[in-house]
Design a protein around this motif. Structure first.
Motif, PDB file in Angstrom:
ATOM      1  N   PHE A   1     -17.001  23.276  28.369  1.00  0.00           N
ATOM      2  CA  PHE A   1     -16.681  23.120  29.795  1.00  0.00           C
ATOM      3  C   PHE A   1     -17.363  21.891  30.386  1.00  0.00           C
ATOM      4  O   PHE A   1     -16.778  21.184  31.207  1.00  0.00           O
TER       5      PHE A   1
ATOM      6  N   ALA B   1     -15.396  18.890  29.114  1.00  0.00           N
ATOM      7  CA  ALA B   1     -14.085  18.844  29.772  1.00  0.00           C
ATOM      8  C   ALA B   1     -14.212  18.449  31.234  1.00  0.00           C
ATOM      9  O   ALA B   1     -13.375  17.714  31.766  1.00  0.00           O
ATOM     10  N   LEU B   2     -15.263  18.924  31.894  1.00  0.00           N
ATOM     11  CA  LEU B   2     -15.470  18.568  33.296  1.00  0.00           C
ATOM     12  C   LEU B   2     -15.788  17.092  33.443  1.00  0.00           C
ATOM     13  O   LEU B   2     -15.278  16.422  34.354  1.00  0.00           O
TER      14      LEU B   2
ATOM     15  N   GLN C   1     -12.570  15.319  32.884  1.00  0.00           N
ATOM     16  CA  GLN C   1     -11.477  15.823  33.718  1.00  0.00           C
ATOM     17  C   GLN C   1     -10.294  16.268  32.851  1.00  0.00           C
ATOM     18  O   GLN C   1      -9.136  15.976  33.154  1.00  0.00           O
ATOM     19  N   ASP C   2     -10.604  16.983  31.786  1.00  0.00           N
ATOM     20  CA  ASP C   2      -9.609  17.425  30.820  1.00  0.00           C
ATOM     21  C   ASP C   2      -9.308  18.903  31.032  1.00  0.00           C
ATOM     22  O   ASP C   2     -10.183  19.748  30.878  1.00  0.00           O
ATOM     23  N   ARG C   3      -8.075  19.235  31.371  1.00  0.00           N
ATOM     24  CA  ARG C   3      -7.701  20.624  31.608  1.00  0.00           C
ATOM     25  C   ARG C   3      -7.179  21.322  30.351  1.00  0.00           C
ATOM     26  O   ARG C   3      -6.862  22.489  30.402  1.00  0.00           O
ATOM     27  N   ARG C   4      -7.109  20.593  29.258  1.00  0.00           N
ATOM     28  CA  ARG C   4      -6.678  21.232  28.007  1.00  0.00           C
ATOM     29  C   ARG C   4      -7.738  22.164  27.447  1.00  0.00           C
ATOM     30  O   ARG C   4      -7.506  22.861  26.470  1.00  0.00           O
TER      31      ARG C   4
ATOM     32  N   ALA D   1      -8.536  24.846  28.535  1.00  0.00           N
ATOM     33  CA  ALA D   1      -8.073  26.227  28.713  1.00  0.00           C
ATOM     34  C   ALA D   1      -7.616  26.827  27.387  1.00  0.00           C
ATOM     35  O   ALA D   1      -7.935  27.981  27.081  1.00  0.00           O
TER      36      ALA D   1
ATOM     37  N   MET E   1      -8.631  30.970  32.605  1.00  0.00           N
ATOM     38  CA  MET E   1      -8.031  29.885  31.832  1.00  0.00           C
ATOM     39  C   MET E   1      -6.508  29.977  31.801  1.00  0.00           C
ATOM     40  O   MET E   1      -5.829  28.949  31.702  1.00  0.00           O
TER      41      MET E   1
ATOM     42  N   VAL F   1      -5.647  28.201  34.905  1.00  0.00           N
ATOM     43  CA  VAL F   1      -5.841  26.762  34.725  1.00  0.00           C
ATOM     44  C   VAL F   1      -4.704  26.179  33.908  1.00  0.00           C
ATOM     45  O   VAL F   1      -4.171  25.107  34.226  1.00  0.00           O
ATOM     46  N   ARG F   2      -4.304  26.889  32.856  1.00  0.00           N
ATOM     47  CA  ARG F   2      -3.205  26.418  32.015  1.00  0.00           C
ATOM     48  C   ARG F   2      -1.889  26.370  32.776  1.00  0.00           C
ATOM     49  O   ARG F   2      -1.099  25.446  32.602  1.00  0.00           O
TER      50      ARG F   2
ATOM     51  N   ASN G   1      -1.491  23.279  34.999  1.00  0.00           N
ATOM     52  CA  ASN G   1      -1.200  21.996  34.343  1.00  0.00           C
ATOM     53  C   ASN G   1       0.249  21.707  34.435  1.00  0.00           C
ATOM     54  O   ASN G   1       1.132  21.755  33.952  1.00  0.00           O
TER      55      ASN G   1
END
Length: 105
Positions: free
Chosen positions: A18, A21-22, A25-28, A30, A98, A101-102, A105
């Motif tokens: 996390f 990813a933070l 700024q990667d939302r993958r 999840a 998650m 979050v997914r 996207n």
């Protein structure tokens, strides 16, 4: 090794994922979090089952002299809350979060 150790194997690395990813700024993240949370959730429910008096499906190697048995309850509040149940709740929260979050996207 007790099944409780496997819960931590699936839970603790997620904080580092996390953080990375933070920062990127990667939302993958999840997908990876869900992939770690589902087996952790199943293991936590299995250990909760053991601590509530269920019979072991697989042998627990932690029953040696110097190890802690998987079915020993260290916390038992309100007649059902154990550490594995709290871990299962954390995994369920991560899975649901998650999924949102997914979907975003």
């Amino acid at each position: 090794m007790c099944v409780g150790a496997f819960q931590r194997v699936f839970l603790y690395p997620q904080i580092f994922s996390f953080i990375v990813a933070l920062s990127k700024q990667d939302r993958r993240i999840a997908d990876y979090s869900i992939a770690l949370s589902v087996p952790g959730f199943v293991i936590a429910l299995y250990q909760h089952y053991l601590q509530m008096g269920g019979t072991s499906v697989i042998p627990c190697p932690a029953t040696a002299d110097k190890a802690v048995d998987c079915a020993v309850r260290f916390l038992f509040e309100f007649g059902y809350i154990t550490y594995p149940l709290m871990a299962a709740t954390a995994f369920a929260f991560l899975i649901i979060t998650m999924l949102f979050v997914r979907k975003a996207n």
